[in-house]
Design a protein around this motif. Sequence first.
Motif, short mmCIF file in Angstrom:
data_model
loop_
_atom_site.label_atom_id
_atom_site.label_comp_id
_atom_site.label_asym_id
_atom_site.label_seq_id
_atom_site.Cartn_x
_atom_site.Cartn_y
_atom_site.Cartn_z
N SER A 30 0.88 -1.45 0.16
CA SER A 30 0.17 -0.21 -0.08
C SER A 30 0.79 1.13 -0.08
CB SER A 30 -0.75 0.00 1.08
OG SER A 30 -0.32 0.51 2.29
N GLN A 31 0.28 2.29 -0.36
CA GLN A 31 0.94 3.71 -0.20
C GLN A 31 1.36 3.78 1.43
OE1 GLN A 31 -1.28 6.42 -2.66
NE2 GLN A 31 0.24 6.59 -4.05
N LEU A 32 1.91 4.72 1.52
CA LEU A 32 2.49 4.97 3.13
C LEU A 32 1.22 5.47 4.03
CD1 LEU A 32 4.73 5.08 5.18
CD2 LEU A 32 5.14 7.50 4.19
N PRO A 33 0.67 4.56 4.70
CA PRO A 33 -0.32 4.92 5.52
C PRO A 33 -0.22 5.89 6.79
CG PRO A 33 0.18 2.45 6.14
CD PRO A 33 1.30 3.20 5.05
N PRO A 34 -1.14 6.35 7.27
CA PRO A 34 -0.93 7.06 8.82
C PRO A 34 -0.07 5.97 9.69
CG PRO A 34 -2.90 7.29 8.07
CD PRO A 34 -2.49 6.42 6.94
N ILE A 35 0.82 6.35 10.27
CA ILE A 35 1.62 5.80 11.05
C ILE A 35 1.64 6.35 12.57
CG2 ILE A 35 4.02 4.60 12.11
CD1 ILE A 35 4.84 4.68 8.91
N THR A 36 1.31 5.78 13.82
CA THR A 36 1.07 6.10 15.21
C THR A 36 2.55 5.65 15.95
OG1 THR A 36 -1.33 5.64 14.98
CG2 THR A 36 -0.27 6.22 16.95
N THR A 37 3.04 6.63 16.21
CA THR A 37 4.12 6.37 17.39
C THR A 37 3.91 5.75 18.39
OG1 THR A 37 4.22 8.55 18.03
CG2 THR A 37 5.71 8.25 16.15
N VAL A 38 4.74 4.68 18.74
CA VAL A 38 4.41 4.07 20.02
C VAL A 38 5.81 4.33 21.07
CG1 VAL A 38 4.55 1.75 21.06
CG2 VAL A 38 3.43 2.34 18.75
N PRO A 39 5.60 4.94 22.19
CA PRO A 39 6.77 5.31 23.14
C PRO A 39 7.61 4.07 23.23
CG PRO A 39 4.51 6.12 23.77
CD PRO A 39 4.31 5.49 22.85
N ASN A 40 7.33 3.06 23.44
CA ASN A 40 8.20 1.85 24.09
C ASN A 40 8.74 1.17 22.77
OD1 ASN A 40 7.76 2.69 26.60
ND2 ASN A 40 5.78 1.48 27.07
N ALA A 41 8.34 1.52 21.67
CA ALA A 41 8.98 0.56 20.63
C ALA A 41 10.28 0.67 20.38
CB ALA A 41 8.16 1.19 19.30
N PRO A 42 10.90 -0.35 19.97
CA PRO A 42 12.32 -0.33 19.79
C PRO A 42 12.83 0.53 18.71
CG PRO A 42 11.62 -2.61 19.55
CD PRO A 42 10.31 -1.68 19.71
N PRO A 43 14.24 1.19 18.67
CA PRO A 43 14.33 2.33 17.61
C PRO A 43 14.25 1.94 16.24
CG PRO A 43 16.30 1.51 18.80
CD PRO A 43 15.18 1.04 19.39
#
Length: 267
Positions: A30-43
């Motif tokens: 798909s084309q780049l969709p909205p991405i929600t950041t996650v504070p605890n996600a790995p870098p």
Amino acid sequence: MELTNELPWIIFELKQQLFAISTRMVTGLSQLPPITTVPNAPPMFLGVTNSRGNVVPTLDLKKLLNIGDGKAELEAAQKLIRQKNEGTEEYLNEIARCIKNKEEFCVSNHLELLGGNFSRELKNGSGEVAKLAAEIEVLEKEMIEKAESAGNDGSKLRDAQACGRKLLRVIKEADEKINDSSYRMVVFLSDVPGSVDACLCFVVDGVKAVDQLEMIEENSGNRCLFMSGYICGVAHNERFKGEILIANDEEIVKMVNVYNESVEEKK
């Protein structure tokens, strides 16, 4: 991972290098969709996105492969394009003034006015921005040569003016392209071959084709990528110049475990 041509491969681009991944574990593009950041996600994760109602971790494949995101290069190009736009307009205003007053054209320092050249890395790329950057430099050189050799010859100055107007159009197109993220796409993967439910996705700079590949021996100059374990082979395709690096889908999809463990750990 066994490299076969039983299934077609998705050929994609990351920072002007071609890669490919087997379609066996791909659930969609798909084309780049909205991405929600996650504070605890790995870098190496940009956040999460939605796929068929499921929350899917979004991997930054450039960061995983340690090939850089080109952000500094992009920002430098954006700044230079803005400078060239303003400088070219000023340059054309001076040409118009000289034509009107039948004066000899002279700009003391066109390099300061129009800025320098684009980086070699940008111009050597295969994308639209690279082509436009090369065209800008050709037109800029042509405009300067025509204007500086014209003196007070109105006809020659008008030739330089026409070249400058074309230059402005190309600069505008480059500015639009460099700020356009619509060409970026997301590849969704499942950890179960044949499943339609994605567990992970990664962002690419553009999908070039879905096609068969010709596997070749691992004589790539990108040895550091092979050492990472996320690249497992080299291939060619008659439609594209240069080597195509094979992404190890089995290893990449395991990154979902890294994401889940990290998020659970920090809850």
